[in-house]
Design a protein around this motif. Sequence first.
Motif, PDB file in Angstrom:
ATOM      1  N   LYS A 160      -2.397 -41.881 -56.633  1.00  0.00           N
ATOM      2  CA  LYS A 160      -2.347 -43.234 -57.206  1.00  0.00           C
ATOM      3  C   LYS A 160      -1.382 -44.122 -56.401  1.00  0.00           C
ATOM      4  CE  LYS A 160      -0.403 -44.230 -61.253  1.00  0.00           C
ATOM      5  NZ  LYS A 160      -0.125 -44.208 -62.693  1.00  0.00           N
ATOM      6  N   ASN A 161      -0.216 -43.573 -56.041  1.00  0.00           N
ATOM      7  CA  ASN A 161       0.758 -44.363 -55.272  1.00  0.00           C
ATOM      8  C   ASN A 161       0.180 -44.823 -53.934  1.00  0.00           C
ATOM      9  OD1 ASN A 161       2.666 -44.166 -57.222  1.00  0.00           O
ATOM     10  ND2 ASN A 161       3.717 -42.392 -56.317  1.00  0.00           N
ATOM     11  N   ILE A 162      -0.513 -43.927 -53.264  1.00  0.00           N
ATOM     12  CA  ILE A 162      -1.082 -44.284 -51.956  1.00  0.00           C
ATOM     13  C   ILE A 162      -2.241 -45.261 -52.140  1.00  0.00           C
ATOM     14  CG2 ILE A 162      -2.339 -43.367 -49.945  1.00  0.00           C
ATOM     15  CD1 ILE A 162      -0.644 -40.729 -50.420  1.00  0.00           C
ATOM     16  N   ARG A 163      -3.112 -44.998 -53.124  1.00  0.00           N
ATOM     17  CA  ARG A 163      -4.287 -45.846 -53.370  1.00  0.00           C
ATOM     18  C   ARG A 163      -3.883 -47.301 -53.625  1.00  0.00           C
ATOM     19  NH1 ARG A 163      -7.119 -49.503 -55.508  1.00  0.00           N
ATOM     20  NH2 ARG A 163      -8.836 -49.191 -56.954  1.00  0.00           N
ATOM     21  N   TYR A 164      -2.738 -47.495 -54.358  1.00  0.00           N
ATOM     22  CA  TYR A 164      -2.286 -48.853 -54.699  1.00  0.00           C
ATOM     23  C   TYR A 164      -1.204 -49.367 -53.746  1.00  0.00           C
ATOM     24  CZ  TYR A 164      -5.053 -48.818 -58.950  1.00  0.00           C
ATOM     25  OH  TYR A 164      -6.107 -48.791 -59.838  1.00  0.00           O
ATOM     26  N   SER A 165      -0.924 -48.625 -52.658  1.00  0.00           N
ATOM     27  CA  SER A 165       0.155 -49.056 -51.761  1.00  0.00           C
ATOM     28  C   SER A 165      -0.259 -50.320 -50.992  1.00  0.00           C
ATOM     29  CB  SER A 165       0.518 -47.929 -50.784  1.00  0.00           C
ATOM     30  OG  SER A 165      -0.610 -47.628 -49.990  1.00  0.00           O
ATOM     31  N   ASP A 166       0.754 -51.062 -50.522  1.00  0.00           N
ATOM     32  CA  ASP A 166       0.497 -52.339 -49.840  1.00  0.00           C
ATOM     33  C   ASP A 166      -0.440 -52.187 -48.644  1.00  0.00           C
ATOM     34  OD1 ASP A 166       2.006 -53.686 -51.616  1.00  0.00           O
ATOM     35  OD2 ASP A 166       3.830 -53.743 -50.359  1.00  0.00           O
ATOM     36  N   GLN A 167      -0.319 -51.053 -47.936  1.00  0.00           N
ATOM     37  CA  GLN A 167      -1.123 -50.893 -46.718  1.00  0.00           C
ATOM     38  C   GLN A 167      -2.627 -50.910 -46.995  1.00  0.00           C
ATOM     39  OE1 GLN A 167      -1.034 -47.067 -44.655  1.00  0.00           O
ATOM     40  NE2 GLN A 167      -0.248 -46.057 -46.486  1.00  0.00           N
ATOM     41  N   TYR A 168      -3.041 -50.605 -48.241  1.00  0.00           N
ATOM     42  CA  TYR A 168      -4.485 -50.572 -48.542  1.00  0.00           C
ATOM     43  C   TYR A 168      -4.932 -51.726 -49.427  1.00  0.00           C
ATOM     44  CZ  TYR A 168      -4.481 -46.035 -46.325  1.00  0.00           C
ATOM     45  OH  TYR A 168      -4.353 -45.030 -45.401  1.00  0.00           O
ATOM     46  N   LYS A 169      -4.049 -52.709 -49.632  1.00  0.00           N
ATOM     47  CA  LYS A 169      -4.458 -53.850 -50.454  1.00  0.00           C
ATOM     48  C   LYS A 169      -5.368 -54.777 -49.658  1.00  0.00           C
ATOM     49  CE  LYS A 169      -0.912 -53.798 -53.908  1.00  0.00           C
ATOM     50  NZ  LYS A 169       0.476 -54.022 -54.193  1.00  0.00           N
ATOM     51  N   PRO A 170      -6.357 -55.452 -50.235  1.00  0.00           N
ATOM     52  CA  PRO A 170      -6.623 -55.447 -51.664  1.00  0.00           C
ATOM     53  C   PRO A 170      -7.641 -54.391 -52.110  1.00  0.00           C
ATOM     54  CG  PRO A 170      -7.936 -57.144 -50.624  1.00  0.00           C
ATOM     55  CD  PRO A 170      -7.151 -56.471 -49.524  1.00  0.00           C
ATOM     56  N   GLY A 171      -8.379 -53.813 -51.182  1.00  0.00           N
ATOM     57  CA  GLY A 171      -9.514 -52.957 -51.574  1.00  0.00           C
ATOM     58  C   GLY A 171      -9.142 -51.591 -52.105  1.00  0.00           C
ATOM     59  N   GLY A 172      -7.989 -51.067 -51.631  1.00  0.00           N
ATOM     60  CA  GLY A 172      -7.599 -49.705 -52.011  1.00  0.00           C
ATOM     61  C   GLY A 172      -8.331 -48.674 -51.180  1.00  0.00           C
ATOM     62  N   THR A 173      -8.049 -47.424 -51.451  1.00  0.00           N
ATOM     63  CA  THR A 173      -8.678 -46.333 -50.700  1.00  0.00           C
ATOM     64  C   THR A 173      -8.797 -45.101 -51.595  1.00  0.00           C
ATOM     65  OG1 THR A 173      -8.542 -44.983 -48.684  1.00  0.00           O
ATOM     66  CG2 THR A 173      -6.461 -45.420 -49.804  1.00  0.00           C
ATOM     67  N   ASN A 174      -9.634 -44.179 -51.184  1.00  0.00           N
ATOM     68  CA  ASN A 174      -9.635 -42.836 -51.778  1.00  0.00           C
ATOM     69  C   ASN A 174      -8.580 -42.025 -51.040  1.00  0.00           C
ATOM     70  OD1 ASN A 174     -12.197 -43.022 -53.518  1.00  0.00           O
ATOM     71  ND2 ASN A 174     -12.859 -43.778 -51.511  1.00  0.00           N
ATOM     72  N   VAL A 175      -8.016 -41.027 -51.706  1.00  0.00           N
ATOM     73  CA  VAL A 175      -6.916 -40.276 -51.090  1.00  0.00           C
ATOM     74  C   VAL A 175      -7.200 -38.773 -51.184  1.00  0.00           C
ATOM     75  CG1 VAL A 175      -4.431 -39.892 -51.073  1.00  0.00           C
ATOM     76  CG2 VAL A 175      -5.332 -42.093 -51.853  1.00  0.00           C
ATOM     77  N   ASN A 176      -7.197 -38.120 -50.018  1.00  0.00           N
ATOM     78  CA  ASN A 176      -7.486 -36.677 -49.963  1.00  0.00           C
ATOM     79  C   ASN A 176      -6.260 -35.918 -49.505  1.00  0.00           C
ATOM     80  OD1 ASN A 176     -10.699 -36.806 -49.951  1.00  0.00           O
ATOM     81  ND2 ASN A 176      -9.882 -38.440 -48.656  1.00  0.00           N
ATOM     82  N   PHE A 177      -5.933 -34.838 -50.219  1.00  0.00           N
ATOM     83  CA  PHE A 177      -4.855 -33.939 -49.809  1.00  0.00           C
ATOM     84  C   PHE A 177      -5.516 -32.649 -49.328  1.00  0.00           C
ATOM     85  CE2 PHE A 177      -3.139 -36.844 -52.991  1.00  0.00           C
ATOM     86  CZ  PHE A 177      -2.131 -37.426 -52.236  1.00  0.00           C
ATOM     87  N   VAL A 178      -4.998 -32.088 -48.236  1.00  0.00           N
ATOM     88  CA  VAL A 178      -5.666 -30.993 -47.541  1.00  0.00           C
ATOM     89  C   VAL A 178      -4.731 -29.850 -47.223  1.00  0.00           C
ATOM     90  CG1 VAL A 178      -7.157 -30.461 -45.553  1.00  0.00           C
ATOM     91  CG2 VAL A 178      -6.750 -32.838 -46.181  1.00  0.00           C
ATOM     92  N   GLU A 179      -5.230 -28.625 -47.378  1.00  0.00           N
ATOM     93  CA  GLU A 179      -4.517 -27.439 -46.890  1.00  0.00           C
ATOM     94  C   GLU A 179      -5.510 -26.641 -46.058  1.00  0.00           C
ATOM     95  OE1 GLU A 179      -2.075 -25.537 -49.897  1.00  0.00           O
ATOM     96  OE2 GLU A 179      -2.280 -23.627 -48.875  1.00  0.00           O
ATOM     97  N   GLN A 180      -5.063 -26.186 -44.884  1.00  0.00           N
ATOM     98  CA  GLN A 180      -5.960 -25.401 -44.021  1.00  0.00           C
ATOM     99  C   GLN A 180      -6.028 -23.970 -44.527  1.00  0.00           C
ATOM    100  OE1 GLN A 180      -5.379 -25.970 -39.825  1.00  0.00           O
ATOM    101  NE2 GLN A 180      -7.333 -24.944 -39.370  1.00  0.00           N
ATOM    102  N   LEU A 181      -7.267 -23.415 -44.639  1.00  0.00           N
ATOM    103  CA  LEU A 181      -7.439 -22.043 -45.122  1.00  0.00           C
ATOM    104  C   LEU A 181      -7.710 -21.070 -43.988  1.00  0.00           C
ATOM    105  CD1 LEU A 181      -9.774 -22.703 -48.222  1.00  0.00           C
ATOM    106  CD2 LEU A 181      -7.285 -22.392 -48.212  1.00  0.00           C
ATOM    107  N   SER A 182      -8.456 -21.526 -42.981  1.00  0.00           N
ATOM    108  CA  SER A 182      -8.784 -20.675 -41.827  1.00  0.00           C
ATOM    109  C   SER A 182      -9.123 -21.608 -40.677  1.00  0.00           C
ATOM    110  CB  SER A 182      -9.987 -19.780 -42.149  1.00  0.00           C
ATOM    111  OG  SER A 182     -11.171 -20.555 -42.124  1.00  0.00           O
ATOM    112  N   ASN A 183      -9.577 -21.012 -39.582  1.00  0.00           N
ATOM    113  CA  ASN A 183      -9.946 -21.817 -38.415  1.00  0.00           C
ATOM    114  C   ASN A 183     -10.926 -22.932 -38.760  1.00  0.00           C
ATOM    115  OD1 ASN A 183     -10.708 -22.572 -35.722  1.00  0.00           O
ATOM    116  ND2 ASN A 183     -12.515 -21.270 -36.031  1.00  0.00           N
ATOM    117  N   ASN A 184     -11.876 -22.620 -39.657  1.00  0.00           N
ATOM    118  CA  ASN A 184     -12.934 -23.616 -39.923  1.00  0.00           C
ATOM    119  C   ASN A 184     -13.111 -23.900 -41.426  1.00  0.00           C
ATOM    120  OD1 ASN A 184     -13.968 -21.221 -40.674  1.00  0.00           O
ATOM    121  ND2 ASN A 184     -15.964 -21.495 -39.706  1.00  0.00           N
ATOM    122  N   SER A 185     -12.063 -23.697 -42.204  1.00  0.00           N
ATOM    123  CA  SER A 185     -12.190 -24.029 -43.625  1.00  0.00           C
ATOM    124  C   SER A 185     -10.897 -24.657 -44.160  1.00  0.00           C
ATOM    125  CB  SER A 185     -12.584 -22.805 -44.447  1.00  0.00           C
ATOM    126  OG  SER A 185     -11.567 -21.845 -44.416  1.00  0.00           O
TER     127      SER A 185
END
Length: 264
Positions: A160-185
Amino acid sequence: MKNVTFFKYQGTGNDFVMIDNRTEFFPKKNVELIEKLCDRRFGIGGDGLILLENDATADFKMVYYNADGNESTMCGNGGRCIVSFAHFLGIFSKDTTFNAIDGLHHATINENGIVALQMIDVVKDTIKKDTEFTFLFTGSPHHVAMVNDIQNFNVFENGKNIRYSDQYKPGGTNVNFVEQLSNNSFKIRTYERGVEDETLSCGTGATAVAIAMNSLGKTAANKITIQVQGGDVQVTFDQNEEKYYNVMLTGAAKQVFKGEISID
Ligand SMILES: N[C@@H](CCC[C@H](N)C(=O)O)C(=O)O
């Protein structure tokens, strides 16, 4: 009052109210109605609502609304679900081309209901790389950030903080958090704009993460498994110096139930 037949679909847990609007009966400008239909207590419930309409140049048209009632940019899981719906309606048998807000999409469906959906090309120059995050557009805007211990990460507050942050105003953005599981996952969790919450899956988000991870050199693979909260999807692509192309998002898309609801 009018009785409207609707279908409920889900793609890896991203769920949608699906309506056949080929007769153009649906009041498309009624934001409150769409929001109410998507409400999990006062309506049918869904992360979004999708209208299937006739199109002059393709097999059908997809019109996508977020759960807040507003029409939005491309929905990858919704795209997979509407392909399954069009197949159910007998609009095509094996492969189809449909129109969406970001242009034409080609897709196939196999005998197990797995839908492979072609997503838009991503021009490499448009991918913004920062030390903390990557930002790219895969039909919808996506901020991608790597985190540790993703299962215990506070996706709602940080997203929510990133979606509403100034850098993405006015349209906003979707925000994905990622952890690597293997070489290709990779495992991802997504805060979705317009739902204003974490959803169980985001197709344009999974696509964005796969391309971002390749672009950052985290993987050299061009077939990447993305584990979302609601299951797994695959993202494949080709690339040249200029862009990622032939980008395909593949996974299950299922009809959950059919119903009738009264609208004013
Ligand atoms: N769930 C979607 C993304 C839908 C659009 C998004 N909420 C936005 O407004 O940008 C997907 O599967 O891609």
